[in-house]
Design a protein around this motif. Sequence first.
Motif, PDB file in Angstrom:
ATOM      1  N   ALA A  18       0.815  -1.070  -0.088  1.00  0.00           N
ATOM      2  CA  ALA A  18      -0.032   0.059   0.025  1.00  0.00           C
ATOM      3  C   ALA A  18       0.694   1.411   0.084  1.00  0.00           C
ATOM      4  O   ALA A  18       0.580   2.221  -0.514  1.00  0.00           O
ATOM      5  N   TYR A  21       2.308   2.231  -3.431  1.00  0.00           N
ATOM      6  CA  TYR A  21       1.345   2.728  -4.514  1.00  0.00           C
ATOM      7  C   TYR A  21       0.350   3.519  -3.539  1.00  0.00           C
ATOM      8  O   TYR A  21      -0.851   3.272  -3.787  1.00  0.00           O
ATOM      9  N   HIS A  23      -1.043   6.134  -4.432  1.00  0.00           N
ATOM     10  CA  HIS A  23      -1.953   6.815  -5.451  1.00  0.00           C
ATOM     11  C   HIS A  23      -2.908   5.976  -6.132  1.00  0.00           C
ATOM     12  O   HIS A  23      -3.780   6.216  -6.998  1.00  0.00           O
ATOM     13  N   CYS A  24      -2.791   4.589  -5.893  1.00  0.00           N
ATOM     14  CA  CYS A  24      -3.533   3.376  -6.563  1.00  0.00           C
ATOM     15  C   CYS A  24      -4.220   2.603  -5.269  1.00  0.00           C
ATOM     16  O   CYS A  24      -3.674   2.398  -4.349  1.00  0.00           O
ATOM     17  N   ALA A  25      -5.235   1.911  -5.993  1.00  0.00           N
ATOM     18  CA  ALA A  25      -5.832   0.683  -5.363  1.00  0.00           C
ATOM     19  C   ALA A  25      -4.904  -0.482  -5.586  1.00  0.00           C
ATOM     20  O   ALA A  25      -4.336  -0.473  -6.567  1.00  0.00           O
ATOM     21  N   ILE A  26      -4.605  -1.315  -4.539  1.00  0.00           N
ATOM     22  CA  ILE A  26      -3.640  -2.482  -4.507  1.00  0.00           C
ATOM     23  C   ILE A  26      -4.350  -3.476  -4.062  1.00  0.00           C
ATOM     24  O   ILE A  26      -5.397  -3.544  -3.357  1.00  0.00           O
ATOM     25  N   HIS A  56      -1.614  -3.238  -8.992  1.00  0.00           N
ATOM     26  CA  HIS A  56      -1.710  -2.025  -8.567  1.00  0.00           C
ATOM     27  C   HIS A  56      -2.427  -1.035  -9.958  1.00  0.00           C
ATOM     28  O   HIS A  56      -2.555  -0.143  -9.666  1.00  0.00           O
ATOM     29  N   ASN A  90      -8.093   0.583  -0.825  1.00  0.00           N
ATOM     30  CA  ASN A  90      -8.633   1.387  -2.147  1.00  0.00           C
ATOM     31  C   ASN A  90      -7.933   2.740  -2.359  1.00  0.00           C
ATOM     32  O   ASN A  90      -6.841   3.193  -1.398  1.00  0.00           O
ATOM     33  N   GLU A  91      -8.212   3.121  -3.369  1.00  0.00           N
ATOM     34  CA  GLU A  91      -7.579   4.558  -3.738  1.00  0.00           C
ATOM     35  C   GLU A  91      -8.031   5.480  -3.078  1.00  0.00           C
ATOM     36  O   GLU A  91      -7.141   6.683  -2.703  1.00  0.00           O
ATOM     37  N   ASN A  92      -9.138   5.591  -2.757  1.00  0.00           N
ATOM     38  CA  ASN A  92      -9.897   6.746  -1.726  1.00  0.00           C
ATOM     39  C   ASN A  92      -9.182   6.451  -0.302  1.00  0.00           C
ATOM     40  O   ASN A  92      -9.676   5.488   0.307  1.00  0.00           O
ATOM     41  N   ASP A  95     -11.831   5.036   1.956  1.00  0.00           N
ATOM     42  CA  ASP A  95     -12.646   3.886   1.613  1.00  0.00           C
ATOM     43  C   ASP A  95     -12.443   2.474   2.148  1.00  0.00           C
ATOM     44  O   ASP A  95     -11.136   2.214   1.941  1.00  0.00           O
ATOM     45  N   ASN A 123      -6.204   3.185   5.150  1.00  0.00           N
ATOM     46  CA  ASN A 123      -5.220   3.845   4.693  1.00  0.00           C
ATOM     47  C   ASN A 123      -4.767   5.016   5.719  1.00  0.00           C
ATOM     48  O   ASN A 123      -3.696   5.567   5.640  1.00  0.00           O
TER      49      ASN A 123
END
Length: 206
Positions: A18, A21, A23-26, A56, A90-92, A95, A123
């Motif tokens: 996590a 990345y 800035h990404c969902a993984i 990712h 998640n990216e958010n 979330d 996150n």
Amino acid sequence: MADVKFSVRAYSKMVLHAAKYPHCAINGVLLAEEQKSKDDKKGRCLFVCDAVPLFHLCLHVTPMAEIALTQIDHMASTSGLVLAGYYLANENMKDLSYEKCGQRIADKIAENFSSACLVVIDNRRLTLSMENMALCVSQFVDGKWKSKEKSSVSLESNSKSVAAALLQRRVHEQLIDFDNHLDDLSQDWRNLNLNQEVEEEVGTVG
């Protein structure tokens, strides 16, 4: 539901994936062995001993996911382990949901392992100090995913300290997921070097 315990390696690799990345969902899968819970003789403890980072970029491109899961399953079976769960971030940042595509992979794992778990990385708890456990865990029970009480989820000793130390040393930059592997087959998705980094840090912290 069985208690779930995560090894230092499994926890650290989820956190590092996590962190690499942000800035990404993984996503990734979890490997485990079952053992009797020391606290509950009537129950079983699911010990998640490793995590394998998947993607990712395109989290749910079916052919790629099938290739990855086949290779991981072969590696696990030759090591006496089992695919026992699925994790995601998640990216958010706020979330904590798991989307339907991800749930399908988790459901597939649960078909072959009845105590499978589904982990969402929080996150907001990914900090350089890693003071709080960053996992929200659900387990497959009676055909449904049910959230587990925090009291039934634990980490191996020093997991948070080791994860924090690895983040501070920027070890997450060394992590290889299947997206990296498919871009360059010389990059090893088994992360043997990273596993060694984790073990050395355990020795330092311990």
